[in-house]
Structures are given as structure tokens and as C-alpha cells.
Write an enzyme that holds these catalytic residues in place. Structure first.
Site, PDB file in Angstrom:
ATOM      1  N   CYS A 140      22.092  18.540 -44.697  1.00  0.00           N
ATOM      2  CA  CYS A 140      20.835  18.156 -44.053  1.00  0.00           C
ATOM      3  C   CYS A 140      20.171  19.351 -43.370  1.00  0.00           C
ATOM      4  CB  CYS A 140      21.077  17.027 -43.062  1.00  0.00           C
ATOM      5  SG  CYS A 140      22.418  17.324 -41.880  1.00  0.00           S
ATOM      6  N   HIS A 220      19.391  16.215 -35.746  1.00  0.00           N
ATOM      7  CA  HIS A 220      19.523  17.608 -35.316  1.00  0.00           C
ATOM      8  C   HIS A 220      18.141  18.108 -34.895  1.00  0.00           C
ATOM      9  CE1 HIS A 220      23.350  17.481 -37.442  1.00  0.00           C
ATOM     10  NE2 HIS A 220      22.723  17.203 -38.561  1.00  0.00           N
TER      11      HIS A 220
END
Length: 337
Positions: A140, A220
Site C-alpha cells: 500500500c 498511513h
């Protein structure tokens, strides 16, 4: 029409399965796992064909009333390609089996580049993946790095990039099992692994990353300082980012001040699980000072690789040789832009 097998029905696997189901050039052959609890039972409710990874798993599934279509071998016999979404220690063993069976396969970013010899990001290297036997869809964080830096590079703006990553401590549905509280844990090595990982897709990227694990689970966050090849305006930079259909420019001043508010917006948009397939980049936070660029964005660790995986399926099976057409097709099916 290609038949797709999904091995591992967890955070990524269930999303890949749902994404495959809405493609008009793919058929979900089935999903395979070892669990018999609520996770695989949701797959049953969706009408997916269920396969057991082990004889023991098959017995447990049958004991709770799950109709088991067969084992791994039975599923692979019906598939043109397998998408392995199992944890890395398991997928490493599975890869050898796929090679023995001569079936095309895709692994996720937890695996090393050497597992397949090819790492995939749709906007970067779709063409090089066409008709390969295997690829690795990068993680990711690496996916987000490639999307943003490639947009700048393609516009002739990128010299080098330095980024700091604030990484979620664990997945949301496992937050009761582990993670960290009231602390932050820096990764010891600089660069952190994401920079070299991005270079496995584009060796020409001059990028260094540092990472810190923080006590949250939703996503994140990245902060980037980029040296531009020339003095540029903010509009020039934004226009470069707009060339990627998988970067979504958001406004801090519109109340999108945190990862949870961004997640709420995607829930309100009707996305399954509130998934954000795009990089959510703050437009009004972005600053250009001479030939330096500063920006920040949020990465949905559970969703960003899903469109990449669908594109990787098309590339490896050769059902679409034009990367731009595959990206457009995937975007439309998943409601991106």
C-alpha cells in the site's frame, strides 16, 4: 472471460473477490481459506464458491454447514490465474505449488521482489507485465509512492524525493490482538524498505524513506519533500498530480483534517467498507518554495492495492494489453472518479 481463484479470504482477499465480481471480463472461480467463522460465512452469503485449504479446514467448514466445493487443487483446476492474499509465510509456500502446477499467480506486497522477479504498479509498468507468469503487486505505501512520484516524473518535475511515513500499528479488525499504545516506534533503518521497494518498479527513482509506527489503525500518512528539476508553480504541480486518476485531491479547509474524517467521507460516498482506492492528497496543504515541493497524503492500507490487483490480472492473462484501458475499466467498475 478469465476465471480467477482467490486464496486467502482476509482483509485483501475479500476485497479482491468483490472487485473481481464486478468486472465484465472476469469470473470468480472461488475463494479458498482455512477458517470457518464469520469471515468465510460472509463469502457464503455472497454466493461465492468455497474451497478448503486443508482437509481439516474442510471438515470444520462442513461441521458448521458450509457447502465446500473442494480443495485447493480443485479450485486451481478451474482457474486461469490465482491471486494469493494469504500471509507472507503461507504465500511463500504456496508459490512453489503454483509453479509446479504451471498456473499464473499474483502475490501481494508482503512478498519480496525476488519471489516473482516482477513488481507491479499499473500506472508505471503495466506493459512489462503482459502475459507474464507471475507478478507482485507492491504494498500500500509503495503503491502511493509510485503514483505520486510517477505523476511528478512524467511531468518532468521530479529530481529526487525524501519522505517520512507514519504507519498504522495494525489492521483495524486485529487491533484487540496487538499493536502499540501511547508510544511510537521508529524503524531503525533509513531508508525504510518502501523506498527500495519503489525502485523495484522504477529503478530510476531517487527516493529515500523513513518510517515510524504510530498507535492508530485506519491508514498511513506520508509527508514528502521533493526537489524539483526546475522552479514550478503550485498549479503546475497540481496539474501533474491530476494526470493520475488514482490520486484524489482533498481540502483540509473543507473539514478533511484527519484520516478518520477522510474515511467518513468515503463511507458517505457509499464505498464498500468506506474503501479509498485513491491516494488522498491535501491540495491546500501543498506548498512550492522555489524548486522544493512539500505535500502530505493519506493511504488506505486495506484498499489502495485492490484496483492494482485487478489491473495485474488483466496484464498477466493478456485480456487487455493497453494499460490505460485497463485502468479506466477498473476505475469505472469500482467507482473511482
Amino acid at each position: 472471460m478469465k476465471n480467477i481463484a482467490v486464496i486467502g479470504y482476509g482483509v485483501i482477499g475479500k476485497r479482491v473477490a468483490d472487485a473481481v465480481k464486478v468486472q465484465d471480463d472476469m469470473n470468480l472461480a472461488g475463494v479458498c481459506d482455512v477458517v470457518s467463522d464469520w469471515r468465510i460465512q460472509n463469502a457464503v452469503r455472497k454466493g461465492y464458491s468455497i474451497y478448503a485449504a486443508t482437509p481439516e479446514a474442510g471438515n470444520e467448514m462442513k461441521a458448521v454447514g458450509i457447502s465446500v466445493k473442494g480443495n485447493v487443487q480443485d479450485l486451481l483446476a478451474k482457474a486461469d490465474i490465482v491471486v494469493d492474499c494469504t500471509p507472507k509465510k503461507i504465500s511463500t509456500k504456496n508459490v512453489e505449488y503454483y509453479k509446479q502446477k504451471g498456473i499464473k499467480f499474483i502475490v501481494q506486497g508482503g512478498e519480496k521482489h525476488e519471489t516473482t522477479g516482477h513488481s507491479f504498479s499499473a500506472e508505471n509498468n503495466y506493459k512489462s507485465a503482459i502475459n507474464l507468469n507471475s507478478t507482485r503487486v507492491v504494498s500500500c505505501n509503495t503503491t502511493s509512492i509510485l503514483r505520486t512520484l510517477t505523476a511528478l516524473k512524467s511531468a518532468g518535475l521530479l529530481d529526487y524525493a525524501r519522505g517520512t511515513l507514519l504507519r498504522r500499528a495494525t489492521d483495524p479488525w486485529e487491533s484487540h490482538l496487538g499493536g502499540i499504545m501511547n508510544t511510537m516506534v521508529p524503524e531503525r533503518d533509513i531508508p525504510s524498505h518502501q523506498g527500495p521497494d519503489a525502485q523495484s518498479v522504477d529503478p530510476d527513482l531517487d527516493v529515500i524513506t523513513a518510517a515510524v509506527k504510530v498507535p492508530e489503525t485506519l491508514s498511513h500518512m506520508h509527508y514528502w519533500n521533493v526537489k524539483l528539476k526546475k522552479h514550478a508553480t503550485k498549479d503546475e504541480v497540481l496539474n501533474a498530480f491530476k494526470t493520475s486518476s488514482r490520486i484524489k485531491l482533498i481540502q483540509y479547509d473543507q473539514g478533511l483534517v484527519s484520516n478518520n474524517t477522510i474515511k467518513e467521507m468515503f463511507l458517505d460516498m457509499g464505498r464498500p467498507w468506506g474503501d479509498m482506492y485513491e491516494v488522498a492528497l491535501w491540495e491546500d496543504m501543498l506548498k512550492v518554495v522555489g524548486d522544493e515541493l512539500f505535500y502530505a497524503y493519506v493511504v488506505d492500507n486495506q484498499a489502495i492495492v485492490i484496483p492494482e490487483t485487478i489491473d495485474a490480472i488483466r496484464a498477466l492473462t493478456g485480456i487487455e494489453t493497453d494499460g490505460a484501458k485497463s485502468i479506466s475499466k477498473t476505475n469505472e467498475s469500482l467507482g473511482i472518479n
